[in-house]
Design a protein around this motif. Structure first.
Motif, short mmCIF file in Angstrom:
data_model
loop_
_atom_site.label_atom_id
_atom_site.label_comp_id
_atom_site.label_asym_id
_atom_site.label_seq_id
_atom_site.Cartn_x
_atom_site.Cartn_y
_atom_site.Cartn_z
N PRO A 147 0.85 -1.19 0.00
CA PRO A 147 0.00 0.00 0.00
C PRO A 147 0.89 1.24 0.00
CG PRO A 147 0.12 -0.93 2.21
CD PRO A 147 0.88 -1.87 1.31
N ILE A 148 0.51 2.24 -0.76
CA ILE A 148 1.31 3.46 -0.84
C ILE A 148 0.39 4.67 -0.74
CG2 ILE A 148 3.09 2.42 -2.30
CD1 ILE A 148 1.84 4.05 -4.65
N GLN A 149 1.02 5.82 -0.53
CA GLN A 149 0.37 7.10 -0.72
C GLN A 149 1.14 7.85 -1.80
OE1 GLN A 149 0.10 9.02 3.15
NE2 GLN A 149 -1.91 8.12 3.53
N TYR A 150 0.42 8.64 -2.58
CA TYR A 150 1.06 9.38 -3.66
C TYR A 150 0.45 10.77 -3.77
CZ TYR A 150 -3.13 8.80 -6.55
OH TYR A 150 -4.41 8.87 -7.03
N ARG A 151 1.20 11.68 -4.36
CA ARG A 151 0.69 13.01 -4.67
C ARG A 151 1.49 13.60 -5.82
NH1 ARG A 151 2.78 16.89 0.36
NH2 ARG A 151 5.01 16.44 0.17
N ARG A 152 0.86 14.46 -6.58
CA ARG A 152 1.54 15.15 -7.67
C ARG A 152 2.48 16.19 -7.08
NH1 ARG A 152 -0.97 15.24 -12.86
NH2 ARG A 152 0.49 16.90 -13.39
N VAL A 153 3.67 16.29 -7.65
CA VAL A 153 4.65 17.29 -7.21
C VAL A 153 5.27 17.94 -8.44
CG1 VAL A 153 5.18 16.14 -5.03
CG2 VAL A 153 6.48 15.54 -7.10
N LYS A 154 6.01 19.00 -8.21
CA LYS A 154 6.71 19.68 -9.29
C LYS A 154 7.81 18.79 -9.85
CE LYS A 154 6.04 24.34 -7.40
NZ LYS A 154 6.72 25.55 -6.91
N CYS A 155 8.01 18.88 -11.15
CA CYS A 155 9.09 18.14 -11.81
C CYS A 155 10.34 19.02 -11.86
CB CYS A 155 8.70 17.75 -13.23
SG CYS A 155 7.31 16.59 -13.33
N GLU A 156 11.43 18.50 -11.36
CA GLU A 156 12.72 19.20 -11.42
C GLU A 156 13.49 18.66 -12.61
OE1 GLU A 156 13.43 21.68 -9.51
OE2 GLU A 156 11.74 21.47 -8.10
N ARG A 157 13.73 19.48 -13.61
CA ARG A 157 14.42 19.05 -14.83
C ARG A 157 15.68 19.88 -15.06
NH1 ARG A 157 11.76 14.51 -14.62
NH2 ARG A 157 9.63 14.56 -15.38
N LYS A 158 16.65 19.26 -15.68
CA LYS A 158 17.87 19.95 -16.08
C LYS A 158 17.79 20.31 -17.56
CE LYS A 158 20.87 17.64 -12.71
NZ LYS A 158 22.08 16.78 -12.52
N GLY A 159 18.16 21.53 -17.90
CA GLY A 159 18.09 21.95 -19.29
C GLY A 159 16.68 22.33 -19.70
N GLY A 160 16.51 22.59 -20.99
CA GLY A 160 15.22 23.05 -21.48
C GLY A 160 14.32 21.92 -21.95
N ILE A 161 13.10 22.29 -22.36
CA ILE A 161 12.18 21.33 -22.95
C ILE A 161 12.78 20.83 -24.26
CG2 ILE A 161 9.89 21.03 -23.96
CD1 ILE A 161 8.90 23.21 -22.07
N ARG A 162 12.63 19.53 -24.53
CA ARG A 162 13.22 18.94 -25.72
C ARG A 162 12.13 18.59 -26.74
NH1 ARG A 162 16.59 15.99 -21.71
NH2 ARG A 162 18.40 17.31 -21.37
N PHE A 163 12.45 18.87 -27.99
CA PHE A 163 11.52 18.63 -29.10
C PHE A 163 12.21 17.69 -30.09
CE2 PHE A 163 10.88 22.83 -27.34
CZ PHE A 163 9.50 22.93 -27.18
N THR A 164 11.72 16.46 -30.18
CA THR A 164 12.26 15.48 -31.13
C THR A 164 11.31 15.41 -32.33
OG1 THR A 164 13.28 14.20 -29.36
CG2 THR A 164 12.99 13.11 -31.48
N ILE A 165 11.82 15.76 -33.49
CA ILE A 165 10.98 15.87 -34.68
C ILE A 165 11.02 14.57 -35.49
CG2 ILE A 165 10.57 17.16 -36.81
CD1 ILE A 165 11.98 19.53 -35.52
N THR A 166 9.84 14.02 -35.72
CA THR A 166 9.71 12.84 -36.57
C THR A 166 8.57 13.09 -37.55
OG1 THR A 166 8.23 11.77 -34.98
CG2 THR A 166 10.59 11.27 -34.81
N GLY A 167 8.16 12.06 -38.27
CA GLY A 167 7.07 12.21 -39.22
C GLY A 167 7.55 12.03 -40.64
#
Length: 252
Positions: A147-167
């Motif tokens: 059994p666990i408890q959970y909650r949403r928290v802020k995401c700590e990221r290094k660097g900027g948002i990444r955009f991988t282009i496909t298609g």
């Protein structure tokens, strides 16, 4: 004038409260199991489309597969959850230490088994499937379900948002990763050198697409998160961009 300033102050306060609530939710109850991985990663190709977790900033160890009620058809991909083992003196580690996980995969239901015995990810159960390495940070490995408890928290990221282009030349698909704060993206727009802003639709996970040929154009992106924060990164991809390349923009 005084009434206007008072109304503006009240609105700002309510917005700040809403943002705090989004980022620091109350603890909720769920369950957790672990996968018998060998490299600390849940998957190499999960339902969020993030690819090999060992090569992303998320870190394979602290990734999680979510049951359907939490996965929300892929919208929750990239969100962060604080998780701790509770209410089990034999299985939980002393002091109930917590870990922060990133949603990277979907834990499919198994309706051939009851929800309380094997069908842990059956709707509407809230369940986390995590790596054995992460599981051992909160509970003893000899436990198969805790059994666990959970909650949403802020995401700590290094660097900027990444955009991988496909298609292809017929449509543009972009994988959005490494999103800070909310982590959960609900809207994406793209702009070429010769176009206005074009809304993109969710294909699957955090893959977004539009049926427009933007080859040879400088690309800018606008990303909107679950708390309705929008961030625009101008000139992310140069005119010489190619399919399969990843570019980095701003960060929340």
């Amino acid at each position: 004038m005084a009434l206007y300033l008072l109304q503006a102050a009240i609105i700002c306060y309510l917005l700040s409260v809403l943002h705090i609530t989004t980022q620091n939710e109350e603890w909720k109850s769920a369950t957790a199991t672990y996968s018998n991985d060998t490299n600390g990663s849940i998957v190499t190709e999960g339902a969020c489309g993030f690819g090999d977790l060992q090569k992303t900033s998320y870190g394979g160890k602290y990734s999680a597969g979510l049951s359907g009620i939490l996965f929300n058809r892929g919208s929750t991909c990239g969100a962060c959850f604080e998780v701790k083992c509770v209410d089990h003196i034999l299985w939980c580690l002393q002091g109930s230490p917590s870990i922060v996980l990133t949603a990277t995969d979907f834990c499919p239901p198994n309706y051939g088994l009851p929800a309380d015995y094997g069908g842990w990810c059956n709707f509407p159960r809230a369940h986390f499937q995590i790596s054995k390495a992460a599981f051992s940070d909160i509970a003893h490995e000899k436990a198969d379900l805790v059994p666990i408890q959970y909650r949403r928290v802020k995401c700590e990221r290094k660097g900027g948002i990444r955009f991988t282009i496909t298609g292809s030349v017929y449509f543009l698909q972009v994988l959005i990763t490494n999103v800070g704060l909310d982590g959960e993206v609900v809207g994406v727009k793209v702009k070429g050198t010769r176009t206005a802003w074009i809304p993109m639709g969710r294909n699957w996970g955090q893959n977004w697409q539009c049926n427009v040929n933007l080859l040879g154009q400088l690309l800018s992106f606008e990303v909107t998160t679950i708390s309705r924060r929008a961030l625009t990164s101008y000139g992310v991809a140069p005119e010489t961009w190619k399919f399969g390349q990843t570019f980095e923009g701003k960060q929340f």
